[in-house]
Structures are given as C-alpha cells and as structure tokens.
Design a protein around this motif. Sequence first.
Motif, mmCIF file in Angstrom:
data_model
loop_
_atom_site.group_PDB
_atom_site.id
_atom_site.type_symbol
_atom_site.label_atom_id
_atom_site.label_comp_id
_atom_site.label_asym_id
_atom_site.label_seq_id
_atom_site.Cartn_x
_atom_site.Cartn_y
_atom_site.Cartn_z
ATOM 1 N N MET A 1 0.846 -1.186 0.000
ATOM 2 C CA MET A 1 0.000 0.000 0.000
ATOM 3 C C MET A 1 0.877 1.229 0.000
ATOM 4 S SD MET A 1 -2.842 1.336 2.772
ATOM 5 C CE MET A 1 -1.739 1.689 4.107
ATOM 6 N N ASN A 2 0.421 2.258 -0.665
ATOM 7 C CA ASN A 2 1.081 3.536 -0.653
ATOM 8 C C ASN A 2 1.008 4.099 0.762
ATOM 9 O OD1 ASN A 2 1.781 6.248 -0.863
ATOM 10 N ND2 ASN A 2 0.700 6.535 -2.785
ATOM 11 N N ALA A 3 2.149 4.390 1.372
ATOM 12 C CA ALA A 3 2.183 4.838 2.758
ATOM 13 C C ALA A 3 1.428 6.140 2.964
ATOM 14 C CB ALA A 3 3.638 5.001 3.209
ATOM 15 N N SER A 4 1.249 6.916 1.899
ATOM 16 C CA SER A 4 0.549 8.188 2.041
ATOM 17 C C SER A 4 -0.958 8.057 1.834
ATOM 18 C CB SER A 4 1.125 9.216 1.062
ATOM 19 O OG SER A 4 0.910 8.785 -0.259
ATOM 20 N N GLN A 5 -1.454 6.855 1.507
ATOM 21 C CA GLN A 5 -2.880 6.638 1.293
ATOM 22 C C GLN A 5 -3.617 6.803 2.618
ATOM 23 O OE1 GLN A 5 -4.265 5.945 -1.755
ATOM 24 N NE2 GLN A 5 -6.308 5.921 -0.929
ATOM 25 N N ARG A 6 -4.632 7.658 2.630
ATOM 26 C CA ARG A 6 -5.434 7.890 3.831
ATOM 27 C C ARG A 6 -6.857 7.426 3.580
ATOM 28 N NH1 ARG A 6 -4.915 14.129 4.004
ATOM 29 N NH2 ARG A 6 -5.811 13.598 2.020
ATOM 30 N N CYS A 28 -12.212 -7.362 -8.491
ATOM 31 C CA CYS A 28 -12.527 -5.953 -8.257
ATOM 32 C C CYS A 28 -11.428 -5.369 -7.371
ATOM 33 C CB CYS A 28 -13.892 -5.859 -7.568
ATOM 34 S SG CYS A 28 -14.415 -4.182 -7.193
ATOM 35 N N HIS A 29 -10.642 -4.457 -7.934
ATOM 36 C CA HIS A 29 -9.503 -3.854 -7.236
ATOM 37 C C HIS A 29 -9.836 -2.440 -6.764
ATOM 38 C CE1 HIS A 29 -6.423 -6.854 -8.272
ATOM 39 N NE2 HIS A 29 -7.057 -6.965 -9.437
ATOM 40 N N LEU A 30 -9.099 -1.990 -5.772
ATOM 41 C CA LEU A 30 -9.170 -0.615 -5.292
ATOM 42 C C LEU A 30 -7.968 0.142 -5.842
ATOM 43 C CD1 LEU A 30 -10.030 -1.338 -1.553
ATOM 44 C CD2 LEU A 30 -11.590 -0.560 -3.335
ATOM 45 N N VAL A 31 -8.229 1.310 -6.429
ATOM 46 C CA VAL A 31 -7.182 2.115 -7.054
ATOM 47 C C VAL A 31 -7.292 3.549 -6.549
ATOM 48 C CG1 VAL A 31 -6.305 3.006 -9.250
ATOM 49 C CG2 VAL A 31 -7.262 0.711 -9.148
ATOM 50 N N PRO A 32 -6.191 4.120 -6.025
ATOM 51 C CA PRO A 32 -6.228 5.542 -5.671
ATOM 52 C C PRO A 32 -6.573 6.368 -6.908
ATOM 53 C CG PRO A 32 -4.225 4.511 -4.843
ATOM 54 C CD PRO A 32 -4.895 3.513 -5.758
ATOM 55 N N LEU A 33 -7.293 7.444 -6.717
ATOM 56 C CA LEU A 33 -7.666 8.322 -7.819
ATOM 57 C C LEU A 33 -6.403 8.770 -8.555
ATOM 58 C CD1 LEU A 33 -10.207 9.658 -9.017
ATOM 59 C CD2 LEU A 33 -9.688 11.642 -7.627
ATOM 60 N N LEU A 44 -4.123 -0.974 -5.005
ATOM 61 C CA LEU A 44 -3.581 -0.996 -3.648
ATOM 62 C C LEU A 44 -2.770 -2.254 -3.373
ATOM 63 C CD1 LEU A 44 -6.403 0.475 -1.368
ATOM 64 C CD2 LEU A 44 -4.474 1.640 -2.429
ATOM 65 N N CYS A 45 -3.080 -3.345 -4.099
ATOM 66 C CA CYS A 45 -2.315 -4.583 -3.918
ATOM 67 C C CYS A 45 -1.023 -4.582 -4.730
ATOM 68 C CB CYS A 45 -3.174 -5.796 -4.271
ATOM 69 S SG CYS A 45 -3.540 -5.980 -6.033
ATOM 70 N N GLY A 46 -0.841 -3.569 -5.590
ATOM 71 C CA GLY A 46 0.387 -3.461 -6.372
ATOM 72 C C GLY A 46 0.275 -3.920 -7.814
ATOM 73 N N GLU A 47 -0.900 -4.365 -8.229
ATOM 74 C CA GLU A 47 -1.077 -4.795 -9.625
ATOM 75 C C GLU A 47 -1.184 -3.571 -10.528
ATOM 76 O OE1 GLU A 47 -4.038 -7.473 -12.413
ATOM 77 O OE2 GLU A 47 -3.993 -7.830 -10.255
ATOM 78 N N ARG A 48 -0.561 -3.672 -11.691
ATOM 79 C CA ARG A 48 -0.610 -2.598 -12.690
ATOM 80 C C ARG A 48 -1.648 -2.983 -13.734
ATOM 81 N NH1 ARG A 48 1.749 -1.423 -17.649
ATOM 82 N NH2 ARG A 48 2.418 0.725 -17.889
ATOM 83 N N ILE A 49 -2.614 -2.079 -13.978
ATOM 84 C CA ILE A 49 -3.641 -2.315 -14.992
ATOM 85 C C ILE A 49 -3.569 -1.172 -16.000
ATOM 86 C CG2 ILE A 49 -6.104 -2.577 -15.457
ATOM 87 C CD1 ILE A 49 -6.453 -3.567 -12.578
ATOM 88 N N ASP A 50 -3.243 -1.503 -17.251
ATOM 89 C CA ASP A 50 -3.179 -0.481 -18.296
ATOM 90 C C ASP A 50 -4.556 0.153 -18.472
ATOM 91 O OD1 ASP A 50 -0.467 -0.876 -18.884
ATOM 92 O OD2 ASP A 50 -0.941 -2.529 -20.235
ATOM 93 N N LEU A 51 -4.575 1.459 -18.707
ATOM 94 C CA LEU A 51 -5.843 2.176 -18.838
ATOM 95 C C LEU A 51 -6.738 1.585 -19.918
ATOM 96 C CD1 LEU A 51 -4.852 5.930 -18.378
ATOM 97 C CD2 LEU A 51 -6.028 4.429 -16.761
ATOM 98 N N SER A 72 -6.043 -1.633 2.156
ATOM 99 C CA SER A 72 -6.773 -0.360 2.262
ATOM 100 C C SER A 72 -6.617 0.204 3.665
ATOM 101 C CB SER A 72 -8.252 -0.543 1.901
ATOM 102 O OG SER A 72 -8.877 -1.390 2.828
ATOM 103 N N PRO A 73 -6.545 1.528 3.761
ATOM 104 C CA PRO A 73 -6.397 2.157 5.069
ATOM 105 C C PRO A 73 -7.660 1.968 5.902
ATOM 106 C CG PRO A 73 -6.689 3.814 3.371
ATOM 107 C CD PRO A 73 -6.600 2.495 2.682
ATOM 108 N N PRO A 74 -7.492 1.884 7.224
ATOM 109 C CA PRO A 74 -8.683 1.761 8.064
ATOM 110 C C PRO A 74 -9.566 2.987 7.928
ATOM 111 C CG PRO A 74 -6.715 2.066 9.403
ATOM 112 C CD PRO A 74 -6.270 1.971 7.964
#
Length: 77
Positions: A1-6, A28-33, A44-51, A72-74
């Motif tokens: 996870m990105n350490a800065s993700q809140r 179904c993945h979670l992706v920061p905007l 968030l799991c580190g997988e890269r998905i091309d647009l 995911s952050p709490p």
Amino acid sequence: MNASQRSEDPVLLVRKRGGFAGERERSCHLVPLPDGTSTALLTLCGERIDLGTAELLPAPEGMPCVACLLASPPSGG
C-alpha cells in the motif's frame, strides 16, 4: 500500500475488461484516484492495470481482491 494513502482519499473500483483477462483475473480492485498523467493504474495490492484494459465499476462487482482490501487504510470514525 502507498504509505501516504489515507482513509479520506478517494479510490476507484476497477477490474480488467473481459477479453483482456480470464475470469479468474477479473477481481474488483481498489485504485487511488489517478492524477491524469499515467497510462496505467496501480492498485492498492500493487497490480498494474493499463488504462486501455481497465473497466471502471460504479459499485463492487464480482470477486473482490482480498489483497486490496487488506491494503486499504482503516476507515476513520
């Protein structure tokens, strides 16, 4: 996870579109905007998905990516 993700930061629900991955790979993945300059999404799991292969979901659909959920952050509260 990105350490800065809140927990307040927006995330998108995405998965690979049919035809670009088998059903087992269409979690179904979670992706920061994204910032709008990238050609791929980093989940968030580190997988890269091309647009060009990403499908934006309006609500959770199909099997969730457990690694994304664990990363995911709490939620605040």
